[in-house]
Design an enzyme around this catalytic site. Structure first.
Site, short mmCIF file in Angstrom:
data_model
loop_
_atom_site.label_atom_id
_atom_site.label_comp_id
_atom_site.label_asym_id
_atom_site.label_seq_id
_atom_site.Cartn_x
_atom_site.Cartn_y
_atom_site.Cartn_z
N GLU A 142 -1.79 3.60 5.21
CA GLU A 142 -1.23 2.62 6.15
C GLU A 142 -1.54 3.01 7.60
O GLU A 142 -0.65 3.14 8.44
CB GLU A 142 0.28 2.44 5.93
N GLU A 160 -0.14 -1.68 -2.13
CA GLU A 160 1.30 -1.49 -2.33
C GLU A 160 2.00 -2.83 -2.33
O GLU A 160 1.71 -3.69 -1.50
CB GLU A 160 1.92 -0.65 -1.20
#
Length: 363
Positions: free
Chosen positions: A162, A266
């Site tokens: 991320e 995710e």
């Protein structure tokens, strides 16, 4: 990693039905689950039960409902001793023995890395960008080569987790739209991976499913610096990243714009607003159209898969489906025994380890 960010993020607007595909949907081939906390859970005696109530190995249960890919995060030197190189090597043998593919998620940190924090490992804390390039290359190559040597070569790796505005802050942070340092680190990770095993696919992962403008800013920025990658990875949680229609548009755009496959690296959804331990939940509300029930959780995950498939993505990974509340398996690697589980209402197993019967991964 959403446990830390939850308080900082404003809940998105109501979830709308997925847009109609502009092209024929292609099957999802990467049907994944991030089970990075399951080793600790099993070591503590956690039990997992399938939909019929039979106790089984959690990977066998997940494989039985469609999983073909396991994601494991790796931290450089976590105080807990879990999610480090030795533990990843150990569990990779279990993953591969069950015929599952392996994605290794490099955080390049001793703890959680996500859009709000990208802490250097303590051992690299005083290193500048030149030495950090060598660190990333050497560490990535070492982990990959060690996995390869034991017959568990990773099928894919993430160079960072991320990394919306960079990694290994502050040296690798994007400031004033300057992607130079980040690009050097990403190239080091890519080159190390390919030197270890050319067939291992490199994913560059952001949580930019919320905004096509943000996704373009990031991936345009690294592309302009000559960064190579094989798969574009996005995080999508409806309560943080907006509607399914928006997800469809972002996937479709980055897929065509960069000419690379896309995965939802995710996603997750709560089955209850209740809390199983003394640590507050990261997510306390759901999204319009999906109840906080086992049925709602199953329906929302199916909708994410359908949207991703229709937009042309190649995979969807559920984040930490096996992380139900087990004392001693806390979120904080510096206090794994004393901290709790902020994800117990987001797992696919309830508080006694029984599987939600409504959930399946589907190609």
């Amino acid at each position: 990693m959403k446990k830390i960010l939850a308080a900082l993020v404003v809940c998105a607007a109501a979830v709308l039905p997925a847009a109609q595909p502009a092209h024929a949907a292609t099957p999802l081939t990467m049907l994944g689950a991030d089970v990075s906390t399951v080793q600790r859970a099993l070591d503590l005696g956690a039990r997992y039960y399938d939909a019929s109530g039979a106790q089984r190995d959690p990977l066998d249960i997940l494989k039985g409902i469609g999983v073909n890919y396991v994601r494991l995060r790796i931290w450089n030197n976590p105080i807990s001793g879990y999610n480090n190189k030795a533990k990843v090597l150990q569990y990779a043998r279990t993953v591969k023995a069950k015929g599952l593919k392996l994605l290794v998620d490099f955080h390049y940190s001793d703890t959680w890395a996500d859009p709000g924090k990208q802490y250097k490992p303590a051992a690299w804390s005083n290193h500048g960008i030149g030495q950090l390039q060598a660190n990333v290359y050497g560490y990535t190559y070492d982990v990959c080569a060690s996995l390869k040597a034991q017959g568990t070569t990773p099928d894919s790796v993430q160079i960072g987790n991320e990394i919306n505005v960079g990694m290994l802050w502050n040296d690798g942070k994007v400031v004033n739209n300057d992607f130079t340092n980040l690009s050097l680190l990403l190239k080091a990770g890519y080159n190390a991976t390919k030197a270890c095993n050319p067939g291992t696919q490199v994913i560059i992962h952001t949580a930019d499913a919320d905004s096509d403008a943000n996704a373009r800013w990031f991936y345009d920025g690294i592309a302009a610096k000559g960064v190579s990658w094989d798969i574009t990875g996005l995080s999508y949680y409806c309560m943080w990243h907006g509607t399914l229609s928006n997800l469809y548009n972002v996937i479709s755009d980055v897929r065509s714009r960069y000419g690379r496959p896309v995965v939802v690296a995710e996603t997750a959804y709560p089955f209850t607003a209740g809390n199983a331990d003394s640590t507050g939940n990261s997510v306390t509300s759901g999204c319009s159209g999906y109840g906080l029930t086992w049925e709602g959780q199953g329906a929302e995950f199916a909708a994410v898969q359908n949207t991703a498939r229709n937009a042309g993505a190649v995979g969807v990974f559920y984040w930490e489906p096996t992380w139900y509340a087990v004392p001693g398996n806390g979120w904080d690697p510096a206090n794994i025994n004393g901290s709790g589980d902020g994800w117990d209402n987001m797992a696919l197993f309830n508080w006694t380890g029984h599987l939600n019967p409504n959930v399946r991964w589907t190609p």
